[in-house]
Design an enzyme around this catalytic site. Structure first.
Site, PDB file in Angstrom:
ATOM      1  CB  VAL A   9      -0.977   0.027   1.206  1.00 36.12           C
ATOM      2  CG1 VAL A   9      -2.010  -1.081   1.091  1.00 36.12           C
ATOM      3  CG2 VAL A   9      -0.246  -0.048   2.520  1.00 36.12           C
ATOM      4  CB  SER A  10       0.700   4.342  -1.841  1.00 36.83           C
ATOM      5  OG  SER A  10       0.801   3.566  -3.003  1.00 36.83           O
ATOM      6  CB  THR A  11      -1.058   6.629   2.014  1.00 32.70           C
ATOM      7  OG1 THR A  11      -2.342   6.014   1.868  1.00 32.70           O
ATOM      8  CG2 THR A  11      -0.678   7.345   0.729  1.00 32.70           C
TER       9      THR A  11
END
Length: 181
Positions: A9-11
């Site tokens: 996941v990015s954030t």
């Protein structure tokens, strides 16, 4: 031969739980997950760990191609590395494997589509910001440094490095503030 899952996941406000569940359901023996941008391979230590330890006959499994990377070149380089190690890549959605030549071709096309989609997202974001600026709604990031304090310290003969140390910020931020005046 192992199925090794990779979830990303990015954030911080995103969760990899759904990806992990799908990877478990696909039969992954090992699942590594991390929270880092897919823009490049920098800082993706879990992915590097997988690539270091993957063996011939193993398969790296991801839920979607964009979890592996946003750049066609990065994805193709990963596929090449896996191929050199005798391993393969399997994407669950849509179900594609690089174990054969058709899978590699489809993966190349999907990588290009993912990269193009990222470009479209950036264009829409820029258009939205421009529209908000035109309406006077978007003003950018709030100023976090006290410019009058910077001017005062500068008038006292302090240089950018000394000011940055005193204010606890970067020299670049000081130079930017000084050039804005």
């Amino acid at each position: 031969m192992s199925l090794i899952g990779y979830a990303r996941v990015s954030t911080t406000d995103q969760s990899a739980d759904t990806q992990v569940e799908r990877l478990k359901a696909a039969g992954c023996d090992i699942i590594r997950q991390e929270q880092v941008s897919g823009r490049s391979r920098e800082g993706r230590t879990e992915l590097e760990t997988i690539l270091d330890f993957i063996r011939p006959g193993d398969t790296l499994v991801v839920v979607k191609l964009d979890r592996l990377g946003r750049s066609t070149r990065d994805v193709l380089n990963l596929v090449h590395e896996l191929d050199q190690k005798g391993a393969s890549l399997r994407i669950l959605e849509p179900d594609i494997s690089t174990a054969g030549p058709l899978g590699r071709m489809v993966l190349t096309v999907l990588g290009m589509v993912a990269e193009m989609e990222l470009g479209f997202i950036k264009e829409r974001q820029a258009a939205g910001i421009a529209k908000a600026k035109a309406k006077g709604v978007y003003r950018g990031r709030p100023v976090s440094l006290d410019h009058s304090q910077i001017r005062t310290l500068r008038s006292q003969g302090l240089g950018a490095t000394a000011i940055a140390k005193q204010l606890g910020c970067s020299r670049g931020a000081i130079y930017k503030a000084m050039s804005a005046e």
